[in-house]
Design a protein around this motif. Sequence first.
Motif, PDB file in Angstrom:
ATOM      1  N   VAL A  51       0.880  -1.178   0.000  1.00 22.68           N
ATOM      2  CA  VAL A  51       0.000   0.000   0.000  1.00 22.68           C
ATOM      3  C   VAL A  51       0.904   1.211   0.000  1.00 22.68           C
ATOM      4  O   VAL A  51       1.767   1.359   0.876  1.00 22.68           O
ATOM      5  CB  VAL A  51      -0.940   0.024   1.226  1.00 22.68           C
ATOM      6  N   VAL A  52       0.733   2.080  -0.979  1.00 19.44           N
ATOM      7  CA  VAL A  52       1.629   3.227  -1.119  1.00 19.44           C
ATOM      8  C   VAL A  52       0.849   4.526  -0.962  1.00 19.44           C
ATOM      9  O   VAL A  52      -0.291   4.649  -1.410  1.00 19.44           O
ATOM     10  CB  VAL A  52       2.375   3.197  -2.479  1.00 19.44           C
ATOM     11  N   GLY A  53       1.474   5.480  -0.282  1.00 14.50           N
ATOM     12  CA  GLY A  53       0.879   6.794  -0.110  1.00 14.50           C
ATOM     13  C   GLY A  53       1.204   7.710  -1.283  1.00 14.50           C
ATOM     14  O   GLY A  53       1.796   7.291  -2.268  1.00 14.50           O
ATOM     15  N   GLY A  54       0.816   8.970  -1.159  1.00 18.87           N
ATOM     16  CA  GLY A  54       1.044   9.912  -2.257  1.00 18.87           C
ATOM     17  C   GLY A  54       1.594  11.245  -1.804  1.00 18.87           C
ATOM     18  O   GLY A  54       1.601  12.218  -2.560  1.00 18.87           O
ATOM     19  N   GLY A  55       2.098  11.305  -0.548  1.00 20.25           N
ATOM     20  CA  GLY A  55       2.523  12.576   0.020  1.00 20.25           C
ATOM     21  C   GLY A  55       3.712  13.219  -0.660  1.00 20.25           C
ATOM     22  O   GLY A  55       3.970  14.406  -0.446  1.00 20.25           O
ATOM     23  N   GLN A  72     -12.466  16.858  -2.713  1.00 20.47           N
ATOM     24  CA  GLN A  72     -11.771  17.037  -3.989  1.00 20.47           C
ATOM     25  C   GLN A  72     -10.256  16.908  -3.819  1.00 20.47           C
ATOM     26  O   GLN A  72      -9.574  16.257  -4.615  1.00 20.47           O
ATOM     27  CB  GLN A  72     -12.107  18.419  -4.567  1.00 20.47           C
ATOM     28  N   ALA A  73      -9.738  17.511  -2.761  1.00 19.85           N
ATOM     29  CA  ALA A  73      -8.301  17.446  -2.499  1.00 19.85           C
ATOM     30  C   ALA A  73      -7.861  16.017  -2.215  1.00 19.85           C
ATOM     31  O   ALA A  73      -6.792  15.582  -2.645  1.00 19.85           O
ATOM     32  CB  ALA A  73      -7.951  18.356  -1.318  1.00 19.85           C
ATOM     33  N   ASP A  74      -8.694  15.259  -1.494  1.00 17.32           N
ATOM     34  CA  ASP A  74      -8.367  13.872  -1.194  1.00 17.32           C
ATOM     35  C   ASP A  74      -8.364  13.013  -2.455  1.00 17.32           C
ATOM     36  O   ASP A  74      -7.523  12.114  -2.606  1.00 17.32           O
ATOM     37  CB  ASP A  74      -9.352  13.297  -0.178  1.00 17.32           C
ATOM     38  N   TYR A  75      -9.282  13.257  -3.366  1.00 12.84           N
ATOM     39  CA  TYR A  75      -9.293  12.505  -4.623  1.00 12.84           C
ATOM     40  C   TYR A  75      -8.013  12.766  -5.417  1.00 12.84           C
ATOM     41  O   TYR A  75      -7.459  11.863  -6.048  1.00 12.84           O
ATOM     42  CB  TYR A  75     -10.527  12.858  -5.464  1.00 12.84           C
ATOM     43  N   MET A  76      -7.526  13.994  -5.371  1.00 16.58           N
ATOM     44  CA  MET A  76      -6.247  14.294  -6.027  1.00 16.58           C
ATOM     45  C   MET A  76      -5.116  13.484  -5.397  1.00 16.58           C
ATOM     46  O   MET A  76      -4.233  12.967  -6.093  1.00 16.58           O
ATOM     47  CB  MET A  76      -5.950  15.797  -5.928  1.00 16.58           C
ATOM     48  N   GLY A  77      -5.152  13.351  -4.065  1.00 20.26           N
ATOM     49  CA  GLY A  77      -4.149  12.548  -3.377  1.00 20.26           C
ATOM     50  C   GLY A  77      -4.207  11.084  -3.789  1.00 20.26           C
ATOM     51  O   GLY A  77      -3.182  10.411  -3.924  1.00 20.26           O
ATOM     52  N   MET A  78      -5.412  10.582  -4.014  1.00 20.42           N
ATOM     53  CA  MET A  78      -5.569   9.195  -4.478  1.00 20.42           C
ATOM     54  C   MET A  78      -4.915   9.001  -5.840  1.00 20.42           C
ATOM     55  O   MET A  78      -4.271   7.972  -6.099  1.00 20.42           O
ATOM     56  CB  MET A  78      -7.055   8.828  -4.544  1.00 20.42           C
ATOM     57  N   LEU A  79      -5.040   9.980  -6.705  1.00 20.12           N
ATOM     58  CA  LEU A  79      -4.402   9.890  -8.023  1.00 20.12           C
ATOM     59  C   LEU A  79      -2.884   9.889  -7.888  1.00 20.12           C
ATOM     60  O   LEU A  79      -2.182   9.204  -8.639  1.00 20.12           O
ATOM     61  CB  LEU A  79      -4.858  11.056  -8.907  1.00 20.12           C
ATOM     62  N   ALA A  80      -2.371  10.627  -6.909  1.00 17.81           N
ATOM     63  CA  ALA A  80      -0.916  10.633  -6.673  1.00 17.81           C
ATOM     64  C   ALA A  80      -0.417   9.242  -6.288  1.00 17.81           C
ATOM     65  O   ALA A  80       0.664   8.822  -6.703  1.00 17.81           O
ATOM     66  CB  ALA A  80      -0.565  11.650  -5.582  1.00 17.81           C
ATOM     67  N   THR A  81      -1.226   8.506  -5.507  1.00 18.47           N
ATOM     68  CA  THR A  81      -0.796   7.159  -5.116  1.00 18.47           C
ATOM     69  C   THR A  81      -0.720   6.228  -6.325  1.00 18.47           C
ATOM     70  O   THR A  81       0.095   5.305  -6.343  1.00 18.47           O
ATOM     71  CB  THR A  81      -1.741   6.537  -4.062  1.00 18.47           C
ATOM     72  N   VAL A  82      -1.548   6.473  -7.320  1.00 23.76           N
ATOM     73  CA  VAL A  82      -1.507   5.638  -8.526  1.00 23.76           C
ATOM     74  C   VAL A  82      -0.199   5.866  -9.283  1.00 23.76           C
ATOM     75  O   VAL A  82       0.433   4.927  -9.773  1.00 23.76           O
ATOM     76  CB  VAL A  82      -2.728   5.922  -9.439  1.00 23.76           C
ATOM     77  N   MET A  83       0.233   7.114  -9.384  1.00 21.63           N
ATOM     78  CA  MET A  83       1.519   7.406 -10.020  1.00 21.63           C
ATOM     79  C   MET A  83       2.650   6.675  -9.312  1.00 21.63           C
ATOM     80  O   MET A  83       3.527   6.073  -9.953  1.00 21.63           O
ATOM     81  CB  MET A  83       1.756   8.923 -10.016  1.00 21.63           C
ATOM     82  N   ASN A  84       2.634   6.709  -7.978  1.00 17.40           N
ATOM     83  CA  ASN A  84       3.664   6.009  -7.218  1.00 17.40           C
ATOM     84  C   ASN A  84       3.607   4.500  -7.447  1.00 17.40           C
ATOM     85  O   ASN A  84       4.634   3.835  -7.566  1.00 17.40           O
ATOM     86  CB  ASN A  84       3.517   6.321  -5.726  1.00 17.40           C
ATOM     87  N   ALA A  85       2.396   3.968  -7.491  1.00 16.93           N
ATOM     88  CA  ALA A  85       2.234   2.527  -7.691  1.00 16.93           C
ATOM     89  C   ALA A  85       2.769   2.086  -9.048  1.00 16.93           C
ATOM     90  O   ALA A  85       3.430   1.052  -9.164  1.00 16.93           O
ATOM     91  CB  ALA A  85       0.753   2.154  -7.556  1.00 16.93           C
ATOM     92  N   LEU A  86       2.517   2.877 -10.066  1.00 18.38           N
ATOM     93  CA  LEU A  86       3.002   2.537 -11.408  1.00 18.38           C
ATOM     94  C   LEU A  86       4.526   2.580 -11.462  1.00 18.38           C
ATOM     95  O   LEU A  86       5.153   1.772 -12.146  1.00 18.38           O
ATOM     96  CB  LEU A  86       2.391   3.477 -12.446  1.00 18.38           C
ATOM     97  N   SER A  87       5.129   3.518 -10.718  1.00 17.44           N
ATOM     98  CA  SER A  87       6.592   3.582 -10.712  1.00 17.44           C
ATOM     99  C   SER A  87       7.174   2.354 -10.007  1.00 17.44           C
ATOM    100  O   SER A  87       8.193   1.798 -10.441  1.00 17.44           O
ATOM    101  CB  SER A  87       7.081   4.869 -10.026  1.00 17.44           C
ATOM    102  N   GLY A 133      -4.779   4.195  -4.827  1.00 18.65           N
ATOM    103  CA  GLY A 133      -6.062   4.887  -4.760  1.00 18.65           C
ATOM    104  C   GLY A 133      -6.668   4.927  -3.376  1.00 18.65           C
ATOM    105  O   GLY A 133      -7.836   5.278  -3.217  1.00 18.65           O
ATOM    106  N   GLY A 134      -5.879   4.575  -2.364  1.00 18.63           N
ATOM    107  CA  GLY A 134      -6.415   4.575  -1.007  1.00 18.63           C
ATOM    108  C   GLY A 134      -7.601   3.634  -0.887  1.00 18.63           C
ATOM    109  O   GLY A 134      -7.664   2.598  -1.535  1.00 18.63           O
ATOM    110  N   THR A 135      -8.566   4.008  -0.046  1.00 18.31           N
ATOM    111  CA  THR A 135      -9.787   3.210   0.086  1.00 18.31           C
ATOM    112  C   THR A 135     -10.786   3.539  -1.013  1.00 18.31           C
ATOM    113  O   THR A 135     -11.801   2.860  -1.155  1.00 18.31           O
ATOM    114  CB  THR A 135     -10.474   3.464   1.440  1.00 18.31           C
ATOM    115  N   GLY A 136     -10.490   4.588  -1.784  1.00 15.71           N
ATOM    116  CA  GLY A 136     -11.448   5.056  -2.784  1.00 15.71           C
ATOM    117  C   GLY A 136     -12.396   6.090  -2.238  1.00 15.71           C
ATOM    118  O   GLY A 136     -13.264   6.586  -2.951  1.00 15.71           O
ATOM    119  N   ASN A 137     -12.232   6.431  -0.960  1.00 15.29           N
ATOM    120  CA  ASN A 137     -13.115   7.396  -0.304  1.00 15.29           C
ATOM    121  C   ASN A 137     -12.303   8.520   0.315  1.00 15.29           C
ATOM    122  O   ASN A 137     -11.225   8.269   0.879  1.00 15.29           O
ATOM    123  CB  ASN A 137     -13.910   6.710   0.817  1.00 15.29           C
ATOM    124  N   PRO A 138     -12.804   9.749   0.236  1.00 14.54           N
ATOM    125  CA  PRO A 138     -12.111  10.858   0.901  1.00 14.54           C
ATOM    126  C   PRO A 138     -12.186  10.697   2.412  1.00 14.54           C
ATOM    127  O   PRO A 138     -12.985   9.921   2.932  1.00 14.54           O
ATOM    128  CB  PRO A 138     -12.876  12.098   0.426  1.00 14.54           C
TER     129      PRO A 138
END
Length: 242
Positions: A51-55, A72-87, A133-138
């Motif tokens: 499980v990876v964060g996005g900070g 909205q800000a939390d959803y942006m953070g979830m997208l950041a975790t996807v970038m990290n996961a792909l790397s 993507g976290g839990t998918g919830n803000p």
Amino acid sequence: MVKTKYQRAILKLSGEALAGQNGFGIDPATVRSITQELKEVHQLGIEIAIVVGGGNIWRGSIGAEMGMDRAQADYMGMLATVMNALSLQDALENLDVPSRVQTSIEMRAVAEPYIRRKAIRHLQKGRVVIFAGGTGNPYFTTDTTAALRAAEIEADVILMAKNNVDGVYSADPKTDQTATKFENLTHLDVISKGLKVMDSTASSLSMDNNIPLVVFNLNVPGNIKRVVMGENIGTTVGNKKN
């Protein structure tokens, strides 16, 4: 096969762990170093989920402080975790370690949607599964995601990898010289003492599902392997003290 203490583990990585000395973004050399250690653990036959964060890219709480809508800000953070996961996935597969990224928010062009039974099947087939993507919830942190996914896939342990912190202390050891390190704690201790191990929701979820937690220093080479082999490093948190 080498005998290990844990057979199925969730590794919780902060986004900052991927930034290296830069403090921001993704540092390829740091990612390669982490995935090389994961390869060594994978070769032991351990089933590993991450499980990876996005900070290192974005934090929802900071966006909210700037006046953004918190959800909205939390959803942006979830997208950041996807970038990290792909790397992480790219680095793992460059080392010939098979992996899959599953996201709690569907984006099928780059990753699978999170499906519990499919995640377990990937692990059984020797693939590293990266939950993004976290839990998918803000309003929920990736700490809570780690506890939730650990319960869902019946993981033996959550490995809480910290940056330059070798366990849980009574206070911040960087600012308080009298801070003492705990070798063993209960989840109830963590909640009642207000120790900054993981957020209270994650601690409660871990306690209710009897999931142990090992907090250790990610920056010491070989520590991930030492933990799964059962060496007494860092701080162990469980429902009972050892």
